[in-house]
Design an enzyme around this catalytic site. Structure first.
Site, PDB file in Angstrom:
ATOM      1  N   ASP A 194       0.871  -1.176   0.000  1.00  0.00           N
ATOM      2  CA  ASP A 194       0.000   0.000   0.000  1.00  0.00           C
ATOM      3  C   ASP A 194       0.914   1.234   0.000  1.00  0.00           C
ATOM      4  O   ASP A 194       2.138   1.124  -0.177  1.00  0.00           O
ATOM      5  CB  ASP A 194      -1.004  -0.035   1.170  1.00  0.00           C
ATOM      6  CG  ASP A 194      -0.365   0.271   2.530  1.00  0.00           C
ATOM      7  OD1 ASP A 194       0.881   0.370   2.612  1.00  0.00           O
ATOM      8  OD2 ASP A 194      -1.125   0.414   3.508  1.00  0.00           O
ATOM      9  N   CYS A 233       3.141  -3.048   4.011  1.00  0.00           N
ATOM     10  CA  CYS A 233       2.297  -1.889   4.332  1.00  0.00           C
ATOM     11  C   CYS A 233       3.048  -1.099   5.410  1.00  0.00           C
ATOM     12  O   CYS A 233       4.245  -1.303   5.593  1.00  0.00           O
ATOM     13  CB  CYS A 233       0.880  -2.301   4.737  1.00  0.00           C
ATOM     14  SG  CYS A 233       0.748  -3.235   6.268  1.00  0.00           S
ATOM     15  N   THR A 290       3.006  -1.178   8.724  1.00  0.00           N
ATOM     16  CA  THR A 290       3.546  -2.066   9.755  1.00  0.00           C
ATOM     17  C   THR A 290       3.805  -3.474   9.244  1.00  0.00           C
ATOM     18  O   THR A 290       4.462  -4.259   9.937  1.00  0.00           O
ATOM     19  CB  THR A 290       2.523  -2.213  10.901  1.00  0.00           C
ATOM     20  OG1 THR A 290       1.302  -2.716  10.327  1.00  0.00           O
ATOM     21  CG2 THR A 290       2.265  -0.882  11.590  1.00  0.00           C
ATOM     22  N   HIS A 334      10.844 -23.215   9.255  1.00  0.00           N
ATOM     23  CA  HIS A 334       9.781 -23.936   9.966  1.00  0.00           C
ATOM     24  C   HIS A 334       8.401 -23.810   9.305  1.00  0.00           C
ATOM     25  O   HIS A 334       7.656 -24.784   9.257  1.00  0.00           O
ATOM     26  CB  HIS A 334       9.654 -23.410  11.402  1.00  0.00           C
ATOM     27  CG  HIS A 334      10.810 -23.787  12.271  1.00  0.00           C
ATOM     28  ND1 HIS A 334      10.823 -23.571  13.627  1.00  0.00           N
ATOM     29  CD2 HIS A 334      12.017 -24.360  11.978  1.00  0.00           C
ATOM     30  CE1 HIS A 334      11.968 -23.995  14.136  1.00  0.00           C
ATOM     31  NE2 HIS A 334      12.726 -24.476  13.156  1.00  0.00           N
ATOM     32  N   HIS A 369       8.141 -30.366  10.677  1.00  0.00           N
ATOM     33  CA  HIS A 369       7.357 -29.171  10.332  1.00  0.00           C
ATOM     34  C   HIS A 369       6.331 -29.452   9.241  1.00  0.00           C
ATOM     35  O   HIS A 369       5.374 -28.696   9.092  1.00  0.00           O
ATOM     36  CB  HIS A 369       8.284 -28.037   9.887  1.00  0.00           C
ATOM     37  CG  HIS A 369       9.294 -27.693  10.925  1.00  0.00           C
ATOM     38  ND1 HIS A 369       8.955 -27.149  12.143  1.00  0.00           N
ATOM     39  CD2 HIS A 369      10.634 -27.863  10.944  1.00  0.00           C
ATOM     40  CE1 HIS A 369      10.046 -26.985  12.870  1.00  0.00           C
ATOM     41  NE2 HIS A 369      11.080 -27.417  12.165  1.00  0.00           N
TER      42      HIS A 369
HETATM   43  C1  RB5 Z   1      -2.118   2.800   6.356  1.00  0.00           C
HETATM   44  O1  RB5 Z   1      -2.101   4.066   6.914  1.00  0.00           O
HETATM   45  C2  RB5 Z   1      -1.720   1.753   7.393  1.00  0.00           C
HETATM   46  O2  RB5 Z   1      -2.809   1.491   8.207  1.00  0.00           O
HETATM   47  C3  RB5 Z   1      -1.248   0.503   6.701  1.00  0.00           C
HETATM   48  O3  RB5 Z   1      -0.151   0.793   5.896  1.00  0.00           O
HETATM   49  C4  RB5 Z   1      -0.809  -0.654   7.586  1.00  0.00           C
HETATM   50  O4  RB5 Z   1       0.135  -0.275   8.523  1.00  0.00           O
HETATM   51  C5  RB5 Z   1      -1.879  -1.483   8.129  1.00  0.00           C
HETATM   52  O5  RB5 Z   1      -1.679  -2.480   8.836  1.00  0.00           O
END
Ligand code: RB5
Length: 144
Positions: A9, A66, A68, A99, A134
């Site tokens: 994203d 993304c 996180t 694993h 595994h």
């Molecule tokens: C977008 O702002 C953010 O929510 C997305 O990139 C991500 O971290 C979601 O888990």
């Protein structure tokens, strides 16, 4: 040579560009499923696209990014046959291949720096799945 699908994203866009460049430099074939700018988009769309590319065999492996790595890994893991591991360390990258035989690696573009992210990608790509004890667990995952 393996074909790797990559998707992010807006929160993962900058890191996706760096990882894509690194994968191409290593000689992999890369399919970039977007997003293609920092304009705000919805991460489930991109996690699903990468998951479907890998599950269908159009790509051998995938990388999703993304902000996180959490949301896009949740999305990828909704696709049957996908084992997506979100990694924040080289050790996690090693273990998620050894694993879990993770077929998609998830990274956080806002939480993991480029140098570490590249090391994580390399470790995941260069580690072999161990099989053995595994295998039964991986098969259990694939039946879900
Ligand atoms: C977008 O702002 C953010 O929510 C997305 O990139 C991500 O971290 C979601 O888990």
């Amino acid at each position: 040579m393996l074909k790797i699908a990559i998707a992010s994203d807006h929160g993962g866009f900058a890191l996706k560009e760096k990882i894509k460049e690194h994968l191409l430099k290593r000689g992999f074939s890369v399919e970039d499923l977007g997003t293609y700018s920092e304009e705000s988009v919805d991460y489930p769309v991109y996690g699903k696209a990468c998951g479907e590319a890998v599950a269908s065999g159009k790509a051998d492996l995938g990388v999703v990014i993304c902000g996180t790595g959490i949301g896009i890994s949740i999305a990828a893991n909704k696709i049957k046959g996908i084992r997506c591991g979100l990694c924040t360390s080289v050790e996690m990258a090693h273990l998620t291949k050894q694993h879990n035989n993770a077929n998609i690696l998830a990274l956080g573009g806002r939480t993991t720096g480029v140098d570490l992210a590249v090391k994580i990608v390399d470790e995941w790509l260069d580690t072999e799945y161990e099989g053995g004890r595994h295998q039964r667990r991986v098969e259990m995952l694939d039946r879900m």
